[in-house]
Structure formats: C-alpha cells, structure tokens
Design an enzyme around this catalytic site. Structure first.
Site, PDB file in Angstrom:
ATOM      1  N   TYR A 489      55.399  19.648 -18.756  1.00  0.00           N
ATOM      2  CA  TYR A 489      56.138  18.997 -17.667  1.00  0.00           C
ATOM      3  C   TYR A 489      55.667  17.549 -17.526  1.00  0.00           C
ATOM      4  CZ  TYR A 489      58.615  18.317 -13.289  1.00  0.00           C
ATOM      5  OH  TYR A 489      59.467  17.843 -12.319  1.00  0.00           O
ATOM      6  N   SER A 569      64.010  19.830 -16.849  1.00  0.00           N
ATOM      7  CA  SER A 569      64.121  18.762 -15.878  1.00  0.00           C
ATOM      8  C   SER A 569      63.297  17.555 -16.340  1.00  0.00           C
ATOM      9  CB  SER A 569      63.693  19.262 -14.501  1.00  0.00           C
ATOM     10  OG  SER A 569      64.148  18.426 -13.484  1.00  0.00           O
ATOM     11  N   ASP A 652      74.729  21.267 -10.725  1.00  0.00           N
ATOM     12  CA  ASP A 652      73.399  20.721 -10.473  1.00  0.00           C
ATOM     13  C   ASP A 652      73.488  19.517  -9.542  1.00  0.00           C
ATOM     14  OD1 ASP A 652      70.770  19.722 -10.610  1.00  0.00           O
ATOM     15  OD2 ASP A 652      70.558  20.294 -12.706  1.00  0.00           O
ATOM     16  N   HIS A 687      70.587  23.529 -10.783  1.00  0.00           N
ATOM     17  CA  HIS A 687      69.315  23.149 -11.403  1.00  0.00           C
ATOM     18  C   HIS A 687      68.438  24.362 -11.703  1.00  0.00           C
ATOM     19  CE1 HIS A 687      66.814  19.794 -12.574  1.00  0.00           C
ATOM     20  NE2 HIS A 687      65.767  20.339 -11.983  1.00  0.00           N
TER      21      HIS A 687
END
Length: 715
Positions: A489, A569, A652, A687
């Site tokens: 991430y 993301s 989203d 999302h």
C-alpha cells in the site's frame, strides 16, 4: 470512545475494503496458454495537453466519461472477455465453492456500549451485509435492529455508518446503494424497532454527535446538487443541528469553513456534553485544524490547534481533554488540559513520545488505554492520567488491534484482535482486575499451527531498512520455485499490520508465500516514515516495493516467473508504477480500484483531497516528479508487460474507474508479449465498501483464478 479518522483516503489497508482477489490452468510457470486473446477494439483519439511546456498525449481520454454509450459498450465487451476467459478455467468453479465455504463463518464487530446495551454489527455466515444488533450485558440475548439485507434482493444496499444516542434509545445510520457511499441519514427508534418516517440526504461520510437529551444531534451534510458547481457535490460539507421533531430543511447551520468551502469538515461532542469539536482538514500540507465551541452557543467557534501537517485528535472525560498529536513528535504523544480551558497555553504532556508509534487510544474507567505499534504489530498499555504505565496487556505476537471502544467512566474496553492466520476475535478487557476475555472467537476450518509467520528486514535502493511480513506453510523449501504474492500500500499514514484474509488461505494451502512490506508512505515508524513516501519522495515507496520483490527472489522464496504483486486504490498506483518501471520483475499484477493517471486524478470525485499526499500536475514543480512515475504516462511501446488484471467499480465515489479503463486499453495496445491484460468494471460496485458477499465471492474467484493460472498453481 470511538476514534473518528478525519481523512478520506482512496483506500485502506489492510485491504480493509475486502477487495481480495486470484487463478488457474494446468500450465507450467511462465507459459501462456491464451496467447491468442483478441481484445475488444479501443479506439485511439488525438488528444494532446501541454503542461508546463511538455506535450502529453492522452489517446484514451474518451474512456473517462462513464455515461458515454461508447464507454458503456467498451465496458460490456471487456467484462464479457474477462468473464469468458476466467470462467473457462477448470479451477474457477472449484474456487467459487471453496470461497463460499471459507467465508461461511460468523463475524462480529466491536461493540459500542450505550446505556445498558452493547450495539454491534454481526455477519451470520454468508449474509451479504452485516446486521446491527444489541444485547444487554456480554451474555445477554442478541436482539436484531437493522438488517440491510431486507432492503435489497441483490444485497447492494449497505449501512455505511451508525451512531447510537447517549442512552441507546435512537440510532442515526447511513444507507447507500451499489457501494457508492452516497449515504442517506435515517433514524432508528430502538423501543419500537422501527425507523422514523423521514430521512436526510447528502450525508456521505457523515459524522454525528448526539445531544445530551438524545432528542437531536449535530451532523455533517453535503450540498444539494445544483447548489454548487458541477462536480463539487462531494465537497462543501457543513455542520448542522437537527432536532428529531423538526424538518431537516430547517436545520440550523452551525459551522462552515469559509476560507475553503471545499475542505472536509467533521464534528464530535465531548464527554461533558457541553463542548463541541470541529475538524477541518488541510488540503495543502496534511493534518487538520481543530476548533471548539459550546453547545449553548455553538456558532461561537474558537481555533485551538493549527499547524500544517499536524494531527490533533481529542479524547475527553467530563473534565479533561487529551490531545493525540504528532506536533513535534513524529511517533505521536499525548497532551492534556482542562476541558473548560482547552486553549494551547494550557496544554501539558501526559504521555511523551516513545520509539514506538502511538497509533490510537481510548479512555476507560479513568484510565488511558494506549495502542502502540512496535515494528508494525500492536501492543496495548494501560496508563493512569498522570501518564504512568499501570499494566501491559498480554497479546499474541505479530497481531493487530483495531476498533478500541469504551466509555470514559466505565472500567472496560473492547477491541478486535487478529493475525495473518487467525480471524478477528472480539476481546473484552476488565480494568478492575486487568483480565482479558474473548467475547467472540470465529470458528474456521483452518489449522494455523501448520503455518509460519515471521518478520524479516531488507535494504531498499537508498539503503533504508524495511521490514516485511512473510507467511507460508512450515517446512517450506527455499529453492526459488514457490509461487509468491507480494502485497503493498504505502501511503496516507495507513499502517500495514497483520490481518486475516479467508481468501488468502486458498493461496497458502496450495504452497503459496504471502509477503507484505511496511513501505514508506505509511506511518508504522512515525510521521517521518510517512513523509519519506509522499510528494517528491513518492518514488521511495516504489523502490521499497521493488526491493521487497528482489529480496524474496534472492532469499529463495520465489522467482520472477512465480511472483505476483497486488495492490488496491493507493496500492493500485503502487503496483501500476512498479509494473511499468520493472516489467521484467513480475509474472502477474493484480491492480484493484487504482489511481493510474496521476496528471488528471485530482479532477475527479473527491481526489482533490489527496493533493497533499501526491501533489498536483497544475503545480509546475510537482508536475515534474508526478510525470516521472505516473503509470498511464509511462507505458512504453514494444514492451512485454506482466499478466495484468485490473478491477474498478462504476459506482466508486473515491477513485474514478477511468484509471482502470484507460490503463487497460493502453496496456492492451502496447504490450508485445503473450501475457493477458484483463479488466473488470463492476457495474453495481464502488470502492469496495458495502459490496455484498455474493459479489465478493465471484470477483475474488475471478482474481484467484487469474493468479493461479499465471503462477501455474491450478493443479
């Protein structure tokens, strides 16, 4: 006490969005049995922007418009290709059945106590959405309150958030459809077990603070469409006061940030029930401003904390204010003052900064329960109000604590604890006798004793030491032949701590190695670690991830031909960037709800909130480093790219699906190798939040099918 995280980030780890995804076919590692995939046509258009003197071609600009019939047709054809390709793999049906079994276990959220009752969410096996329950005492009868599953046959109506009143007689909650998070606020009456007959629209990401007498609340609400410039409906949030007997259209405006009406705003009420706190997020440098006012004069607002880049989280008793902050303390410290005089001049240090990150805390029974991160694993300590440590709470090694919940004047705290191989358990800690009791322990068909969890360290490109969690079956041979999945991430201060994933078990059971590094951009090692992976230093995050892959290969865990990477993301940006920078290093890429066109990301949905993390291409200096790494602008012709599976949600509200569409089209056009480039755009998803279990099973089976196929794990 419940901590409210102010920032709206594009996605939270550890895959908290539950976008888990993987594959099959009897091929040997590195072979490509589907070399003849014929992709739908993606027309190229002549669009060139000149930014700061640099011409930027954008041949797939037309794929930004979701409502364009041509985009809808393109999406239908791409989705059909992806489904047909993956459904044809023999292992696909097997994985659907296996996932259905793996996810069929009860899951309980951390209870919140109001009055005599505990309120919590609960999944009973394969329910599409969690149900809200209450019960009296820890051994009381479970009483059903709100079941979103009854509101949609497809399970696409979700409860985004909920706030019980002080006495537990009412619940404010938000409902949205298709994962959009466009919440409508409703009020549930606990005594009658029915919702009140009205609602309040435009309450996306709303914060709610109930009044002392429980007949109303302060809350945040967005603007009505048409009242602000088009495209800004997600901004302009303000704080209002609502009384249950009144018309929401008549609600009193309490607070707005006039200097920047688009800045995110939130509200909370102190435990004295007389003091309000307002947060305003800094868009330019991170952190937020903290204001306060009194309930009897809410419009008389005073600023008490205002330093760019600094966080100020208030925690209160009926007389004290504690401030959790990284001001002059990258690992965070705790300040204290009298709640009646919260001004900065009265602040004192209650708990000083240490070498471990003070991630969050709660107040229970007039004690401080502090949640520290030591090398990205949780440890809990109990301190008195003078800051002295009273007790360490014994926890298993390498696990994560989430959801601390308590009331300041009651000697108990509840939280969730999980590890890579044990699902989230709900724990109850009694501060009277310092006793820890498990309230809910899920029963899963998985023998954790057969697996090894460890943490190792490696050197990144610039010599920085970075830790990495590694999970695999015991007795693994380090001969470089193991399939491996590297997840990352690296952004927004999001800490990558141990977390359980039912779907990951399919990978581990088949001999896979799962690895997760703590990349710069998170805050596992304080705010300096975060800032070392943002703005002009974002490349550090990518270098850390590339170095992690190289470490796994050099240590014999895997090889380039058997290594897959996964990110969602902000993590989608991560894997997209390293894919175009090092296409030779990976066999497969899973890129979910990603940010990929970094020169235009800030123009869509709520992404302008993230310019403090990434920068903006409108700024000439920031444009330079963003252009260097932006994945969409750095896809090169005549390159053999790894097998790539992109996913996005058409509903989203955070990351626009244009990123996945444009990147997929460009990769399909430029890739000269035989590795497949597939994309799936969920027409009824966002999302990740609120996605029904039934859809998650299907999508997860698709992705694992793709991975098993590419990594040669189908037999």
């Amino acid at each position: 006490m419940l901590r409210m995280k102010l920032k709206s980030v594009p996605g939270v780890a550890p895959v908290a969005m539950s976008l888990a995804l993987l594959v099959s076919c009897g091929a040997e590692p590195g072979s490509n049995v589907d070399a003849a995939i014929s992709y739908p046509e993606s027309k190229r258009v002549e669009v060139v922007d000149t930014l700061h003197g640099v011409p930027i071609a954008d041949p797939y600009r037309w794929l930004e418009d979701t409502d364009d019939p041509a985009v809808q047709e393109w999406t239908d054809k791409q989705n059909a290709l992806t489904k047909e390709t993956l459904a044809a793999k023999p292992i696909h049906a097997e994985l659907v059945a296996e996932l259905t079994k793996l996810w069929n276990y009860s899951r309980m959220g951390v209870p919140v106590k109001r009055g005599d009752y505990y309120f919590y969410e609960y999944y009973d096996g394969l329910q599409n959405q969690a149900v809200l329950y209450m019960q009296k005492g820890l051994e009381g009868e479970r009483i059903e309150l709100i079941d979103p599953n009854e509101l949609s046959r497809e399970g696409i109506v979700a409860m985004d958030w909920w706030y019980p009143s002080r006495d537990g007689s009412k619940i404010a909650y938000g409902l949205s459809e298709k994962g959009s998070e466009n919440s409508t606020l409703h009020i549930f009456d606990v005594a009658s077990r029915r919702p009140l007959p009205y609602s309040i629209e435009y309450c996306r990401y709303s914060s709610v603070a109930w009044l002392k007498d429980n007949d109303g609340f302060f809350y945040t609400r967005g603007p009505k469409p048409g009242s602000v410039p088009a495209g800004e409906e997600s901004y302009h949030k303000k704080v209002f006061l609502h009384h249950l007997a009144s018309n929401p259209d008549d609600d009193q405006l309490i607070f707005e940030y006039a200097e920047d009406p688009t800045a995110p705003v939130a509200v909370t009420l102190a435990e004295d029930l007389r003091t309000l706190f307002f947060y305003v997020y800094y868009g330019s440098a991170g952190g937020f401003k903290l204001y306060y006012s009194r309930v009897d004069a809410p419009a008389e607002v005073t600023l008490i904390a205002d330093r760019e880049g600094c966080d100020y989280y208030p925690y209160t008793t009926d007389t004290k204010l504690f401030i959790h902050t990284n001001e002059d303390a990258p690992f965070y410290k705790l300040l204290v003052t009298d709640l009646s005089h919260p001004e900065r001049a009265n602040w004192k240090v209650a708990v000083p900064e240490t070498s471990d990150l003070l991630e969050n805390l709660t107040i229970a029974g007039n004690r401080l329960v502090l949640n520290y991160l030591h090398n990205a694993s949780s440890k809990l300590q109990v301190h008195n109000f003078s800051g002295e440590k009273v007790a360490d709470m014994a926890l298993p090694a390498m696990g994560a604590v989430t959801g601390l919940s308590s009331n300041w004047d009651e000697p108990e705290v509840m939280f969730s604890y999980m590890s890579f191989v044990t699902p989230a358990e709900v724990e109850h800690y009694d501060l009277t006798n310092m006793k820890l009791t498990t309230v809910h322990k899920p029963e899963v068909d998985f023998d954790a004793s057969q697996y090894e969890v460890k943490q190792e360290w490696y050197k990144s490109k610039d010599g920085t030491s970075v830790p990495i969690f590694i999970v695999h079956q015991k007795g693994l041979q380090m001969d470089g032949t193991n399939p491996a999945l590297l997840y990352g991430y690296g952004g927004f201060q999001v800490n990558q701590t141990p977390y359980y994933s039912s779907s990951r078990l399919m990978f581990l059971k088949r001999g896979g190695v799962f690895a997760m590094p703590n990349l710069r951009g998170g805050s596992e090692f304080g705010e300096e670690w975060h800032r070392a992976g943002m703005l002009e230093k974002k490349q550090n995050t990518f270098d850390d991830f590339i170095a992690a892959a190289e470490y796994l290969i050099e240590a014999g865990y895997t090889s380039k031909e058997r290594l897959a990477i996964w990110g969602g993301s902000n993590g989608g940006l991560l894997v997209g960037a390293v894919e175009v920078q090092r296409p030779d290093l990976f066999k497969a890429v899973i890129c979910t709800v990603p940010l990929l066109d970094m020169l235009r990301f800030h123009m869509f949905l709520i992404a302008r909130y993230w310019t403090s993390e990434y920068g903006s291409a409108e700024n000439p200096e920031q444009f330079k480093f963003m252009y260097e790494y932006s994945p969409y602008q750095n896809v090169k012709p005549n390159v053999a790219y790894p097998a790539t599976f992109l996913t996005a949600g058409e509903e989203d509200g955070r990351v626009h699906p244009l990123h996945a569409r444009k990147f997929a089209a460009l990769l399909q056009h430029e890739n000269v190798g035989d590795n497949p480039i597939l994309v799936w755009i969920d027409r009824k998803g966002g999302h990740g939040q609120g996605k029904p279990i039934s859809l998650r099973i299907q999508e997860t089976a698709d992705v694992y099918t793709f991975l098993f196929w590419q990594l040669g794990m189908s037999e």
